[in-house]
Design an enzyme around this catalytic site. Structure first.
Site, PDB file in Angstrom:
ATOM      1  N   GLY A 135       0.823  -1.200   0.000  1.00 11.85           N
ATOM      2  CA  GLY A 135       0.000   0.000   0.000  1.00 11.85           C
ATOM      3  C   GLY A 135       0.857   1.250   0.000  1.00 11.85           C
ATOM      4  O   GLY A 135       2.085   1.194   0.106  1.00 11.85           O
TER       5      GLY A 135
ATOM      6  N   ASN B 132       1.772   1.485   4.067  1.00  9.72           N
ATOM      7  CA  ASN B 132       2.252   0.259   4.696  1.00  9.72           C
ATOM      8  C   ASN B 132       2.195  -0.913   3.728  1.00  9.72           C
ATOM      9  O   ASN B 132       1.349  -0.954   2.828  1.00  9.72           O
ATOM     10  CB  ASN B 132       1.411  -0.076   5.935  1.00  9.72           C
ATOM     11  CG  ASN B 132       1.565   0.956   7.032  1.00  9.72           C
ATOM     12  OD1 ASN B 132       2.638   1.118   7.601  1.00  9.72           O
ATOM     13  ND2 ASN B 132       0.501   1.671   7.343  1.00  9.72           N
TER      14      ASN B 132
ATOM     15  N   GLY C 193      -7.375   0.304  -8.707  1.00 10.52           N
ATOM     16  CA  GLY C 193      -6.293  -0.162  -7.846  1.00 10.52           C
ATOM     17  C   GLY C 193      -6.417  -1.648  -7.554  1.00 10.52           C
ATOM     18  O   GLY C 193      -7.523  -2.154  -7.302  1.00 10.52           O
TER      19      GLY C 193
ATOM     20  N   ASP D 218      -5.645  -3.248  -4.981  1.00 12.60           N
ATOM     21  CA  ASP D 218      -6.160  -3.512  -3.638  1.00 12.60           C
ATOM     22  C   ASP D 218      -7.683  -3.491  -3.607  1.00 12.60           C
ATOM     23  O   ASP D 218      -8.316  -4.274  -2.889  1.00 12.60           O
ATOM     24  CB  ASP D 218      -5.588  -2.504  -2.633  1.00 12.60           C
ATOM     25  CG  ASP D 218      -5.814  -1.055  -3.049  1.00 12.60           C
ATOM     26  OD1 ASP D 218      -6.066  -0.779  -4.246  1.00 12.60           O
ATOM     27  OD2 ASP D 218      -5.722  -0.166  -2.167  1.00 12.60           O
ATOM     28  N   ARG D 219      -8.295  -2.600  -4.400  1.00  9.46           N
ATOM     29  CA  ARG D 219      -9.753  -2.517  -4.440  1.00  9.46           C
ATOM     30  C   ARG D 219     -10.363  -3.787  -5.024  1.00  9.46           C
ATOM     31  O   ARG D 219     -11.379  -4.296  -4.524  1.00  9.46           O
ATOM     32  CB  ARG D 219     -10.197  -1.292  -5.249  1.00  9.46           C
ATOM     33  CG  ARG D 219      -9.727   0.033  -4.654  1.00  9.46           C
ATOM     34  CD  ARG D 219     -10.051   1.207  -5.569  1.00  9.46           C
ATOM     35  NE  ARG D 219     -11.481   1.483  -5.598  1.00  9.46           N
ATOM     36  CZ  ARG D 219     -12.041   2.377  -6.412  1.00  9.46           C
ATOM     37  NH1 ARG D 219     -11.281   3.053  -7.276  1.00  9.46           N
ATOM     38  NH2 ARG D 219     -13.349   2.588  -6.382  1.00  9.46           N
TER      39      ARG D 219
ATOM     40  N   ASP E 296     -12.586   0.510   2.681  1.00 13.62           N
ATOM     41  CA  ASP E 296     -11.182   0.315   3.040  1.00 13.62           C
ATOM     42  C   ASP E 296     -10.634   1.639   3.563  1.00 13.62           C
ATOM     43  O   ASP E 296     -10.505   2.611   2.820  1.00 13.62           O
ATOM     44  CB  ASP E 296     -10.387  -0.144   1.819  1.00 13.62           C
ATOM     45  CG  ASP E 296      -8.995  -0.661   2.187  1.00 13.62           C
ATOM     46  OD1 ASP E 296      -8.445  -0.223   3.226  1.00 13.62           O
ATOM     47  OD2 ASP E 296      -8.452  -1.495   1.451  1.00 13.62           O
TER      48      ASP E 296
END
Length: 263
Positions: free
Chosen positions: A8, A11, A107, A109-110, A129
């Site tokens: 991310g 992090n 993204g 992560d999404r 999130d």
């Protein structure tokens, strides 16, 4: 065993799964200029902390929203394990249909969060999130990723507030006791926490209204799942969030690996 890595903006979260059991989870700061050799040290130390034998890790999968750091991780994985990691990206068979105007711009992560949420809870659902950015993603009853909303994360907003003013101090965010604070640090904390709870619930309310219209479902049928570094601090005060899943992204990576791997 499977190594999963979610890179991310702030992090990087590292997990190790032994079949369905998450036996190790580590969070390290994402550094733009980190080298593959430095990542080797991170991997060595984190696995040793949990007494995990690297030779028992059969494969790895990575999602990243920081391209420069991803390259360093790819190199480190090859050096450490002698084989390349699977990368979540365009063309990855995630099991959900992406209805974004340009799927390449979503993204990773999404998408990973959406996969895990739909797999665990079904649709329709909303994934909230709460990390460096606050993202709100909608998955339809039949598993289509419909899109969502993005707002600044609470820490980004706090940093902007402090940097943009002459006298406001840097603070650590925590649960406020009152909105009528009697000192400046507590006033900032109350404004940030209560303000972001209002932002979260306001966006969710709008999404629920649109989901009912677009998908023809009842509001109570929509599952609302929160994840991310600030989910514990913020989501518990939301009127709408049903579930807090701190490891949602890691679980999504494991699910995608299992669906796509033939290695």
């Amino acid at each position: 065993m499977l190594l999963v890595v979610d890179i991310g903006n702030s992090n990087t979260v590292i997990g190790v799964y032994d079949k369905d059991d998450l036996i190790g989870r580590f969070r390290v700061t994402t550094r733009d200029r980190i080298t593959s050799d430095e990542i080797l040290g991170v991997l060595y130390n984190t696995l040793n902390i949990k007494n995990i034998d690297k030779d028992l890790i059969e494969d790895s999968i990575i999602s990243s929203v920081v391209p420069d750091v991803l390259y360093a991780w790819q190199s480190a994985i090859v050096k450490f394990f002698g084989r390349e990691a699977m990368i979540v990206g365009v063309g990855t068979k995630t099991g959900i249909e992406i209805k974004y105007d340009n799927p390449k711009t979503v993204g990773a992560d999404r998408i990973v969060d959406a996969v895990a949420a739909f797999y665990k809870y079904g649709g329709p659902c909303i994934v909230v999130d709460l990390g460096t950015a606050s993202t709100f993603d909608v998955i339809s009853p039949n598993g289509q990723y419909l899109g969502g909303s993005i707002a600044p994360g609470i820490k980004v907003a706090l940093d902007a507030l402090v940097e943009g003013t002459a006298q406001l101090p840097t603070i650590e965010l925590h649960d406020p006791e009152t909105a009528i604070a009697r000192n400046t640090p507590e006033a900032i904390n109350a404004g940030m926490i209560y303000g972001y709870i209002g932002l979260i619930d306001g966006i969710i309310r709008r999404l629920l209204d649109e989901i009912k219209e677009k998908c023809g479902v009842d509001e109570q049928d929509v599952k609302i799942i929160s994840t991310g570094g600030y989910s514990e601090l913020l989501a518990s005060e939301s009127k709408y969030i049903d579930i807090i899943e701190g490891n949602l992204t890691l679980e999504g990576l494991k699910i995608i690996y299992e669906r796509t791997s033939s290695r």
